[in-house]
Design a protein around this motif. Structure first.
Motif, PDB file in Angstrom:
ATOM      1  N   GLY A 293      34.583  36.534  49.694  1.00  0.00           N
ATOM      2  CA  GLY A 293      36.027  36.487  49.897  1.00  0.00           C
ATOM      3  C   GLY A 293      36.798  37.044  48.711  1.00  0.00           C
ATOM      4  N   ASN A 294      36.094  37.498  47.672  1.00  0.00           N
ATOM      5  CA  ASN A 294      36.746  38.087  46.499  1.00  0.00           C
ATOM      6  C   ASN A 294      37.400  39.409  46.881  1.00  0.00           C
ATOM      7  N   THR A 295      38.441  39.783  46.122  1.00  0.00           N
ATOM      8  CA  THR A 295      39.110  41.052  46.389  1.00  0.00           C
ATOM      9  C   THR A 295      39.309  41.837  45.105  1.00  0.00           C
ATOM     10  N   TYR A 296      39.353  43.143  45.264  1.00  0.00           N
ATOM     11  CA  TYR A 296      39.749  44.059  44.191  1.00  0.00           C
ATOM     12  C   TYR A 296      40.808  44.975  44.787  1.00  0.00           C
TER      13      TYR A 296
ATOM     14  N   PHE B 296      41.195  42.072  40.054  1.00  0.00           N
ATOM     15  CA  PHE B 296      40.099  41.383  40.732  1.00  0.00           C
ATOM     16  C   PHE B 296      40.477  39.916  40.844  1.00  0.00           C
ATOM     17  N   ARG B 297      40.329  39.349  42.051  1.00  0.00           N
ATOM     18  CA  ARG B 297      40.630  37.928  42.262  1.00  0.00           C
ATOM     19  C   ARG B 297      39.478  37.282  43.015  1.00  0.00           C
TER      20      ARG B 297
ATOM     21  N   ASP C 297      38.746  31.612  45.479  1.00  0.00           N
ATOM     22  CA  ASP C 297      39.271  30.289  45.143  1.00  0.00           C
ATOM     23  C   ASP C 297      40.334  30.340  44.043  1.00  0.00           C
ATOM     24  N   SER C 298      40.704  31.551  43.621  1.00  0.00           N
ATOM     25  CA  SER C 298      41.722  31.773  42.583  1.00  0.00           C
ATOM     26  C   SER C 298      41.374  31.142  41.245  1.00  0.00           C
ATOM     27  N   GLN C 299      40.119  30.790  41.043  1.00  0.00           N
ATOM     28  CA  GLN C 299      39.691  30.242  39.764  1.00  0.00           C
ATOM     29  C   GLN C 299      39.425  31.349  38.748  1.00  0.00           C
ATOM     30  N   GLU C 300      39.248  32.568  39.220  1.00  0.00           N
ATOM     31  CA  GLU C 300      38.968  33.678  38.314  1.00  0.00           C
ATOM     32  C   GLU C 300      39.834  34.867  38.680  1.00  0.00           C
ATOM     33  N   HIS C 301      40.338  35.528  37.643  1.00  0.00           N
ATOM     34  CA  HIS C 301      41.289  36.614  37.846  1.00  0.00           C
ATOM     35  C   HIS C 301      41.129  37.595  36.681  1.00  0.00           C
TER      36      HIS C 301
END
Length: 163
Positions: free
Chosen positions: A78-81, A96-97, A100-104
Motif C-alpha cells: 500500500g506504499n506510494t511514491y 515516498f509514503r 500507515d503513514s509511519q514513514e515518509h
C-alpha cells in the motif's frame, strides 16, 4: 536505543522497481481513456498501467518507460511514491509514503535511491539532510527520543564532530 532507532530508519527496504515492466518492444497495455495524451515527436504518453500483481502506475511514459511525473502504488504494502521518474526508476524530486503513514521521505532521488537533500521521518525519528545511496551522508540533523544531533554522517552513522 539511539543506534537501534537509527538502524531501523536507515535499513528499511524501499521498493525500487516494479515487479516486471512491459517489454520495450510493446507499448504498455493501458485501458483506453479520454485522458490519454500522445505526442508523436517524443512518444510521450500519459496513462495508467496495472501490473498482474496489482501494482499501479499513473503518469508519463516515454518510449515505453516510466519517465516524467507519476505516481506508483505498491499493492502488497500500500506504499506510494509520487514524483519524478527516469527510465523506470525514481529520479528527481519525489515523495515516498508508507501506507500507515509511519514513514515518509520527501526529497531528491537518483536511479531509484535517495540521493541529495531530503527529509525522512518515522513515528519517533526524523532526519533532515544529505543522502547518498539511501544512507544519511554528509551534513544533517537527526532528532530522536534521545535528543537532537546536528553534524556529519557517513553511511547513516554519526561521523566526526557534531552537536
Amino acid at each position: 536505543f539511539f543506534f537501534a532507532s537509527l538502524l531501523c530508519l536507515s535499513n528499511r527496504k524501499y521498493e525500487t522497481r516494479p515487479p516486471s515492466l512491459p517489454p520495450r518492444s510493446q507499448p504498455p497495455l493501458w485501458p483506453s481513456s479520454p485522458s490519454l495524451v500522445v505526442s508523436a515527436m517524443a512518444h510521450v504518453i500519459e496513462s495508467r498501467y496495472e501490473w498482474p500483481c496489482g501494482d499501479v502506475y499513473v503518469g508519463m511514459w516515454v518510449n515505453n518507460a516510466m519517465h516524467g511525473k507519476g505516481k506508483y502504488t505498491y499493492a502488497a504494502t500500500g506504499n506510494t511514491y509520487e514524483g519524478g521518474w527516469k527510465n523506470n526508476e525514481k529520479d528527481g524530486f519525489g515523495v515516498f509514503r508508507s501506507k500507515d503513514s509511519q514513514e515518509h521521505y520527501e526529497g531528491s532521488w537518483c536511479k531509484g535511491q535517495r540521493n541529495g537533500f531530503g527529509t525522512q521521518a518515522s513515528a519517533d525519528v526524523k532526519y533532515s539532510g544529505n543522502f547518498a545511496n539511501n544512507f544519511f551522508e554528509g551534513q544533517g540533523i537527526l532528532e530522536d527520543p534521545l535528543g537532537r544531533y546536528e553534524g556529519n554522517f557517513h553511511m547513516s552513522k554519526r561521523a566526526g564532530f557534531g552537536k
